[in-house]
Design a protein around this motif. Sequence first.
Motif, PDB file in Angstrom:
ATOM      1  N   PRO A 104       0.803  -1.222   0.000  1.00  0.00           N
ATOM      2  CA  PRO A 104       0.000   0.000   0.000  1.00  0.00           C
ATOM      3  C   PRO A 104       0.837   1.272   0.000  1.00  0.00           C
ATOM      4  N   VAL A 105       1.951   1.250   0.720  1.00  0.00           N
ATOM      5  CA  VAL A 105       2.768   2.446   0.849  1.00  0.00           C
ATOM      6  C   VAL A 105       4.040   2.050   1.596  1.00  0.00           C
ATOM      7  N   SER A 106       5.031   2.897   1.577  1.00  0.00           N
ATOM      8  CA  SER A 106       6.265   2.568   2.290  1.00  0.00           C
ATOM      9  C   SER A 106       6.367   3.403   3.573  1.00  0.00           C
ATOM     10  N   PRO A 107       6.994   2.880   4.612  1.00  0.00           N
ATOM     11  CA  PRO A 107       7.600   1.550   4.688  1.00  0.00           C
ATOM     12  C   PRO A 107       6.544   0.482   4.934  1.00  0.00           C
ATOM     13  N   TYR A 108       6.801  -0.703   4.415  1.00  0.00           N
ATOM     14  CA  TYR A 108       5.869  -1.813   4.607  1.00  0.00           C
ATOM     15  C   TYR A 108       6.679  -3.103   4.652  1.00  0.00           C
ATOM     16  N   PHE A 109       6.216  -4.039   5.445  1.00  0.00           N
ATOM     17  CA  PHE A 109       6.993  -5.256   5.672  1.00  0.00           C
ATOM     18  C   PHE A 109       6.099  -6.482   5.509  1.00  0.00           C
ATOM     19  N   LEU A 110       6.630  -7.479   4.834  1.00  0.00           N
ATOM     20  CA  LEU A 110       5.916  -8.742   4.697  1.00  0.00           C
ATOM     21  C   LEU A 110       6.830  -9.876   5.128  1.00  0.00           C
ATOM     22  N   LEU A 111       6.210 -10.870   5.730  1.00  0.00           N
ATOM     23  CA  LEU A 111       6.957 -12.054   6.145  1.00  0.00           C
ATOM     24  C   LEU A 111       6.507 -13.222   5.278  1.00  0.00           C
ATOM     25  N   VAL A 112       7.451 -13.816   4.561  1.00  0.00           N
ATOM     26  CA  VAL A 112       7.146 -14.935   3.676  1.00  0.00           C
ATOM     27  C   VAL A 112       7.679 -16.223   4.292  1.00  0.00           C
ATOM     28  N   ASP A 113       6.802 -17.206   4.402  1.00  0.00           N
ATOM     29  CA  ASP A 113       7.232 -18.529   4.850  1.00  0.00           C
ATOM     30  C   ASP A 113       7.743 -19.283   3.628  1.00  0.00           C
ATOM     31  N   GLY A 114       9.044 -19.574   3.610  1.00  0.00           N
ATOM     32  CA  GLY A 114       9.653 -20.177   2.433  1.00  0.00           C
ATOM     33  C   GLY A 114       9.072 -21.525   2.049  1.00  0.00           C
ATOM     34  N   PRO A 115       8.998 -22.478   2.989  1.00  0.00           N
ATOM     35  CA  PRO A 115       8.514 -23.812   2.605  1.00  0.00           C
ATOM     36  C   PRO A 115       7.114 -23.810   2.005  1.00  0.00           C
ATOM     37  N   SER A 116       6.214 -23.000   2.568  1.00  0.00           N
ATOM     38  CA  SER A 116       4.843 -22.981   2.037  1.00  0.00           C
ATOM     39  C   SER A 116       4.690 -21.953   0.912  1.00  0.00           C
ATOM     40  N   GLY A 117       5.627 -21.030   0.818  1.00  0.00           N
ATOM     41  CA  GLY A 117       5.539 -20.010  -0.221  1.00  0.00           C
ATOM     42  C   GLY A 117       4.380 -19.056  -0.035  1.00  0.00           C
ATOM     43  N   THR A 118       4.022 -18.782   1.207  1.00  0.00           N
ATOM     44  CA  THR A 118       2.887 -17.894   1.464  1.00  0.00           C
ATOM     45  C   THR A 118       3.315 -16.733   2.362  1.00  0.00           C
ATOM     46  N   VAL A 119       2.565 -15.650   2.251  1.00  0.00           N
ATOM     47  CA  VAL A 119       2.770 -14.505   3.140  1.00  0.00           C
ATOM     48  C   VAL A 119       2.032 -14.796   4.441  1.00  0.00           C
ATOM     49  N   VAL A 120       2.751 -14.767   5.534  1.00  0.00           N
ATOM     50  CA  VAL A 120       2.121 -15.109   6.813  1.00  0.00           C
ATOM     51  C   VAL A 120       2.003 -13.906   7.740  1.00  0.00           C
ATOM     52  N   GLY A 121       2.545 -12.778   7.355  1.00  0.00           N
ATOM     53  CA  GLY A 121       2.415 -11.595   8.201  1.00  0.00           C
ATOM     54  C   GLY A 121       2.800 -10.354   7.441  1.00  0.00           C
ATOM     55  N   GLU A 122       2.234  -9.235   7.831  1.00  0.00           N
ATOM     56  CA  GLU A 122       2.581  -7.980   7.170  1.00  0.00           C
ATOM     57  C   GLU A 122       2.177  -6.821   8.055  1.00  0.00           C
ATOM     58  N   GLY A 123       2.762  -5.688   7.789  1.00  0.00           N
ATOM     59  CA  GLY A 123       2.402  -4.500   8.550  1.00  0.00           C
ATOM     60  C   GLY A 123       3.504  -3.470   8.499  1.00  0.00           C
ATOM     61  N   SER A 124       3.364  -2.468   9.360  1.00  0.00           N
ATOM     62  CA  SER A 124       4.342  -1.405   9.373  1.00  0.00           C
ATOM     63  C   SER A 124       4.501  -0.900  10.805  1.00  0.00           C
ATOM     64  N   GLY A 125       5.312   0.106  10.973  1.00  0.00           N
ATOM     65  CA  GLY A 125       5.547   0.656  12.293  1.00  0.00           C
ATOM     66  C   GLY A 125       6.464   1.853  12.183  1.00  0.00           C
ATOM     67  N   THR A 126       6.809   2.396  13.331  1.00  0.00           N
ATOM     68  CA  THR A 126       7.695   3.555  13.324  1.00  0.00           C
ATOM     69  C   THR A 126       9.135   3.178  13.673  1.00  0.00           C
ATOM     70  N   SER A 127       9.334   1.916  14.063  1.00  0.00           N
ATOM     71  CA  SER A 127      10.700   1.484  14.398  1.00  0.00           C
ATOM     72  C   SER A 127      10.850   0.018  14.036  1.00  0.00           C
ATOM     73  N   TRP A 128      12.102  -0.406  13.873  1.00  0.00           N
ATOM     74  CA  TRP A 128      12.361  -1.803  13.548  1.00  0.00           C
ATOM     75  C   TRP A 128      11.904  -2.706  14.694  1.00  0.00           C
ATOM     76  N   ASP A 129      12.055  -2.228  15.928  1.00  0.00           N
ATOM     77  CA  ASP A 129      11.619  -3.043  17.061  1.00  0.00           C
ATOM     78  C   ASP A 129      10.125  -3.351  16.974  1.00  0.00           C
ATOM     79  N   GLN A 130       9.343  -2.333  16.607  1.00  0.00           N
ATOM     80  CA  GLN A 130       7.902  -2.552  16.456  1.00  0.00           C
ATOM     81  C   GLN A 130       7.617  -3.584  15.369  1.00  0.00           C
ATOM     82  N   VAL A 131       8.282  -3.419  14.245  1.00  0.00           N
ATOM     83  CA  VAL A 131       8.047  -4.327  13.118  1.00  0.00           C
ATOM     84  C   VAL A 131       8.506  -5.739  13.469  1.00  0.00           C
ATOM     85  N   ARG A 132       9.645  -5.819  14.138  1.00  0.00           N
ATOM     86  CA  ARG A 132      10.159  -7.145  14.519  1.00  0.00           C
ATOM     87  C   ARG A 132       9.174  -7.848  15.451  1.00  0.00           C
ATOM     88  N   ASP A 133       8.618  -7.110  16.407  1.00  0.00           N
ATOM     89  CA  ASP A 133       7.630  -7.707  17.304  1.00  0.00           C
ATOM     90  C   ASP A 133       6.398  -8.155  16.530  1.00  0.00           C
TER      91      ASP A 133
END
Lengths: 164, 270
Positions: free
Chosen positions: B177-206
């Motif tokens: 939708p816009v930057s910054p944006y983060f997606l988590l891809v599960d390699g074995p299944s080849g699917t996106v399992v999480g996404e979102g954004s935040g104001t800090s890497w710590d927020q995104v990592r959590d």
Amino acid sequence: MIRLANSGISIDLPRRWDAQIRSAGGELTSRSASPLAPLDATPSTGSVLHAGSFALPAERGDYGSGAVEVMGGSDILICLLEHEPEAAATALFRREGLPSVGVADFSPESMQRAMPGMSGFQRFFQVAGRPFCLYVVVGHHVTRGPLVRSAHAVVQTISIVPKS
Amino acid sequence: MAALVVALALVVALLGVLVIGLLRSHAEILRALHDLGVNLEDGVAAPAARRRTPAVSNRAPMRTSEGVPRPRDENAPMGDAVDLTGELPLGGAARVAVTGVGHATVLAFLSSGCGTCGVFWEALAAPGGPELPGPDTRVVIVTNGPKAESAAAVADLAPKAIVTIMTSAAWDDYRVPVSPYFLLVDGPSGTVVGEGSGTSWDQVRDLLGRAIADAGLARSDDHNRLARMGGQDRADWVDSEMQAAGIEPGHPSLYPEPHPSHGGIEDGAP
């Protein structure tokens, strides 16, 4: 298969493979700044192709230092390094065309940097007047047969056209 | 007597003002609830059902912190991941496999121009690399292609230890939708399992760490890890376990004596 092309070099990649083709003059691998650089032979001044059956790290030497350290026993790394055009006239690059990659050609002694269990292969050649070094590493020397055959299949998809 | 009447009038006036204020406040609350999809005039028969079903309204104003993009419609499926093909900031082409691989991949969709992205460019370039949301996780930075981004600016910002690829197609494929944006891809299944954004890497990592836990990807033990491995990863794991136990290629234990019951049978014998 996915085709990746740049700088007159193209390669068909199997699923799960990473690859990068760095244009001549690019500094992606930070050759001079990276602590990995001293592990490599003379760096290429031309285009560099790296293809691996694993996640290629961002920091790599031209001959794969930085990448071979994270390879698994069933992984393959293919490095294609272009040299100065003048080198095409030298005996080292006399061979014309992409070399075949054979099981008997691999040896742990052919590794740019010895890695336990791994095996390497290196050939110099030229295509369309462009001199190259092909360097291939497989993750396990003892069980290299199927790995080398896979590497050969990928190498044979490499296409090189004259520089415009 | 007159003073009493005046005092009483003042009290009535004061109460009138209070009632008007309360009515106004009540109206504002009703309006806000209506905007959130809750309509109290539907009757009293279905309050339990309304509680079970989250209220959704397209008109509901989504609020995020300043600089944080709104997430996409929560009902939209995240779907299948796609591998990345694009250009390198300093010239060249790249292919990054994120599907069919044994690890998870965090795709960090960043821009060289957005203010909030600067926090993430710096965090991802931190010495030693950023702390990751889960084990066996790779981070790849994805910017728009050179037609929409300055390759030189991206090259200046790109951390040396993280692959940065420029591809507008990936932004379209993943409907970023816009930057910054983060997606988590599960390699074995080849699917996106999480996404979102935040104001800090710590927020995104959590955030992505919770996605990993929700998707059951936290490989806390060898059994779980082994169960999710593909053939080559499993072979690597077996090799490493055997090497750790001192069993190298050629070890005698790999070539046991034939079982006595097979003693009389030769190759090719009937």
